[in-house]
Design a protein around this motif. Sequence first.
Motif, PDB file in Angstrom:
ATOM      1  N   UNK A   1      30.009  41.433  45.408  1.00  0.00           N
ATOM      2  CA  UNK A   1      31.016  41.440  44.636  1.00  0.00           C
ATOM      3  C   UNK A   1      32.094  41.437  45.085  1.00  0.00           C
ATOM      4  N   UNK A   2      33.228  40.600  45.088  1.00  0.00           N
ATOM      5  CA  UNK A   2      34.370  40.601  45.597  1.00  0.00           C
ATOM      6  C   UNK A   2      35.185  41.587  45.020  1.00  0.00           C
ATOM      7  N   UNK A   3      36.181  42.441  45.877  1.00  0.00           N
ATOM      8  CA  UNK A   3      36.747  43.590  45.430  1.00  0.00           C
ATOM      9  C   UNK A   3      38.084  43.164  44.952  1.00  0.00           C
ATOM     10  N   UNK A   4      38.751  43.658  44.117  1.00  0.00           N
ATOM     11  CA  UNK A   4      40.188  43.185  43.516  1.00  0.00           C
ATOM     12  C   UNK A   4      40.708  44.549  43.215  1.00  0.00           C
ATOM     13  N   UNK A   5      42.065  44.564  43.479  1.00  0.00           N
ATOM     14  CA  UNK A   5      43.123  45.614  43.420  1.00  0.00           C
ATOM     15  C   UNK A   5      44.470  45.292  42.744  1.00  0.00           C
ATOM     16  N   UNK A   6      44.848  45.674  41.588  1.00  0.00           N
ATOM     17  CA  UNK A   6      46.061  45.587  41.199  1.00  0.00           C
ATOM     18  C   UNK A   6      47.205  46.324  41.470  1.00  0.00           C
ATOM     19  N   UNK A   7      48.263  45.874  42.069  1.00  0.00           N
ATOM     20  CA  UNK A   7      49.497  46.646  42.422  1.00  0.00           C
ATOM     21  C   UNK A   7      50.422  47.045  41.456  1.00  0.00           C
ATOM     22  N   UNK A   8      50.702  47.977  41.142  1.00  0.00           N
ATOM     23  CA  UNK A   8      51.596  48.445  39.799  1.00  0.00           C
ATOM     24  C   UNK A   8      52.852  49.556  40.199  1.00  0.00           C
ATOM     25  N   UNK A   9      53.812  49.034  40.580  1.00  0.00           N
ATOM     26  CA  UNK A   9      54.948  50.130  40.914  1.00  0.00           C
ATOM     27  C   UNK A   9      55.581  50.276  39.586  1.00  0.00           C
TER      28      UNK A   9
ATOM     29  N   UNK B   1      35.448  49.600  35.980  1.00  0.00           N
ATOM     30  CA  UNK B   1      35.291  50.458  37.071  1.00  0.00           C
ATOM     31  C   UNK B   1      35.160  49.657  38.545  1.00  0.00           C
ATOM     32  N   UNK B   2      34.972  48.465  38.253  1.00  0.00           N
ATOM     33  CA  UNK B   2      34.776  47.497  39.519  1.00  0.00           C
ATOM     34  C   UNK B   2      35.997  46.943  40.039  1.00  0.00           C
ATOM     35  N   UNK B   3      37.243  47.319  39.371  1.00  0.00           N
ATOM     36  CA  UNK B   3      38.491  46.876  39.715  1.00  0.00           C
ATOM     37  C   UNK B   3      39.372  48.022  39.790  1.00  0.00           C
ATOM     38  N   UNK B   4      40.181  48.153  41.008  1.00  0.00           N
ATOM     39  CA  UNK B   4      41.092  49.174  41.360  1.00  0.00           C
ATOM     40  C   UNK B   4      42.565  48.861  40.831  1.00  0.00           C
ATOM     41  N   UNK B   5      43.144  49.833  40.556  1.00  0.00           N
ATOM     42  CA  UNK B   5      44.589  49.687  39.953  1.00  0.00           C
ATOM     43  C   UNK B   5      45.390  50.858  40.883  1.00  0.00           C
ATOM     44  N   UNK B   6      46.347  50.139  41.843  1.00  0.00           N
ATOM     45  CA  UNK B   6      47.059  51.152  42.562  1.00  0.00           C
ATOM     46  C   UNK B   6      48.418  51.300  42.045  1.00  0.00           C
ATOM     47  N   UNK B   7      48.457  52.461  41.375  1.00  0.00           N
ATOM     48  CA  UNK B   7      49.858  53.070  40.505  1.00  0.00           C
ATOM     49  C   UNK B   7      50.917  53.798  41.497  1.00  0.00           C
ATOM     50  N   UNK B   8      52.152  53.210  41.603  1.00  0.00           N
ATOM     51  CA  UNK B   8      52.866  53.680  42.481  1.00  0.00           C
ATOM     52  C   UNK B   8      54.301  54.382  41.794  1.00  0.00           C
ATOM     53  N   UNK B   9      54.303  55.632  41.702  1.00  0.00           N
ATOM     54  CA  UNK B   9      55.285  55.999  40.572  1.00  0.00           C
ATOM     55  C   UNK B   9      55.353  57.648  40.877  1.00  0.00           C
ATOM     56  N   UNK B  10      56.657  58.059  40.943  1.00  0.00           N
ATOM     57  CA  UNK B  10      56.673  59.451  40.943  1.00  0.00           C
ATOM     58  C   UNK B  10      56.556  60.334  39.728  1.00  0.00           C
ATOM     59  N   UNK B  11      56.320  59.572  38.535  1.00  0.00           N
ATOM     60  CA  UNK B  11      55.991  60.268  37.339  1.00  0.00           C
ATOM     61  C   UNK B  11      54.764  61.179  37.489  1.00  0.00           C
ATOM     62  N   UNK B  12      54.536  62.248  36.946  1.00  0.00           N
ATOM     63  CA  UNK B  12      53.503  63.022  36.669  1.00  0.00           C
ATOM     64  C   UNK B  12      52.223  62.194  35.897  1.00  0.00           C
ATOM     65  N   UNK B  13      51.082  62.576  36.288  1.00  0.00           N
ATOM     66  CA  UNK B  13      49.910  62.009  35.879  1.00  0.00           C
ATOM     67  C   UNK B  13      49.238  62.884  35.012  1.00  0.00           C
ATOM     68  N   UNK B  14      48.461  62.156  33.915  1.00  0.00           N
ATOM     69  CA  UNK B  14      47.704  63.148  33.059  1.00  0.00           C
ATOM     70  C   UNK B  14      46.546  63.915  33.844  1.00  0.00           C
ATOM     71  N   UNK B  15      46.087  64.848  33.285  1.00  0.00           N
ATOM     72  CA  UNK B  15      45.150  65.955  33.949  1.00  0.00           C
ATOM     73  C   UNK B  15      43.999  65.169  34.404  1.00  0.00           C
ATOM     74  N   UNK B  16      43.620  64.215  33.569  1.00  0.00           N
ATOM     75  CA  UNK B  16      42.508  63.481  34.114  1.00  0.00           C
ATOM     76  C   UNK B  16      42.547  62.051  34.312  1.00  0.00           C
ATOM     77  N   UNK B  17      42.215  61.781  35.573  1.00  0.00           N
ATOM     78  CA  UNK B  17      42.579  60.241  35.809  1.00  0.00           C
ATOM     79  C   UNK B  17      41.560  59.238  36.035  1.00  0.00           C
ATOM     80  N   UNK B  18      41.202  58.307  35.517  1.00  0.00           N
ATOM     81  CA  UNK B  18      40.295  57.398  35.969  1.00  0.00           C
ATOM     82  C   UNK B  18      40.041  57.273  37.378  1.00  0.00           C
TER      83      UNK B  18
END
Length: 307
Positions: free
Chosen positions: A1-9, A29-46
């Motif tokens: 399966x070809x891999x995919x990543x979304x870039x999200x600043x 779950x087979x797609x990644x999301x790359x999140x670039x932010x200094x904001x705090x994240x929720x306690x539980x992240x996918x």
Amino acid sequence: MKTIAFVVPWSGKLPDYFQVWLQSCASNPSVDFLLFTSEPMPGSMPENVKHFPLDFEQLRGMFQANFDFPICMDTPYKFCDFKPSYGEVFAKYLSGYDFWGHCDIDLIWGDIRRFVTEDVLEQYNRIYTRGHCTIYRNIPEVNAWYRTLPHEGLLDWKYVFTHEGSFCFDEWGDGGLSRIIKENGIPNYNVMDMADLDVSKGWLSPRLIPEYQSEETNYFEWQNGKLWVCTAEGTRKEVLYVHFQKRKLTFEPYDKDHFYLFAVGLISSDRSHIGKRDRQKEKNFERNYWKNRIIGKLGRMCKGLKR
């Protein structure tokens, strides 16, 4: 399966619908999301949402480092014009992925692989054409399209990158990359798999899924990672995502595995909202829509005269 990543600043406070966006990401779950932010994240992240704690100044520095001339990025919204350059700017984070994409977070995903199939990925170097979701093959030639393709009479990437304001260079606009790619005769997968809420009304944009275009098309159903656009008459069509265009969402109690999104911006498990409309909200959407359209058009005309 070809891999995919979304870039999200992202810069600034995360919106109230962020948790719903995360939930819809987790269902892919087979797609990644790359999140670039200094904001705090929720306690539980996918597991497939990778958080990189960079603030706006650090992100702007990353973009500047990719170019040998001073760029203009005074506000986070300018990220949009730079989206076609993400493949180069975020290259070290995208190493090993077959495809990368950019997407907005004012949307709820359905089943991505149901639409972005292996066959589609095999045939096309670019999938979709809009700023809220576009996917590119992660190879140097494609990543450089924004600056190497002939663009006579259309937007010049250097001008866009060195001037303030929004040019919609990430899609069509007044000659953005989608138009440039089309003029160069490059095949692009552009099936309308998504649902885009009309900013000025409470239902679908007339350009998208026309057979579902009516004043009664007013809700979406999400269940265990699947998303459908629905009509009050009971018909429905599966879609890749619904883009609700920055409108504020309100929440009633809802089942996280099965809920409804109503076009006026309400998430709920209460089916009694089906068929109802909030005309005051629709009027507010329309008023703000035309105000922003006029301001944006005047701004682009002024920039065009300067060019």
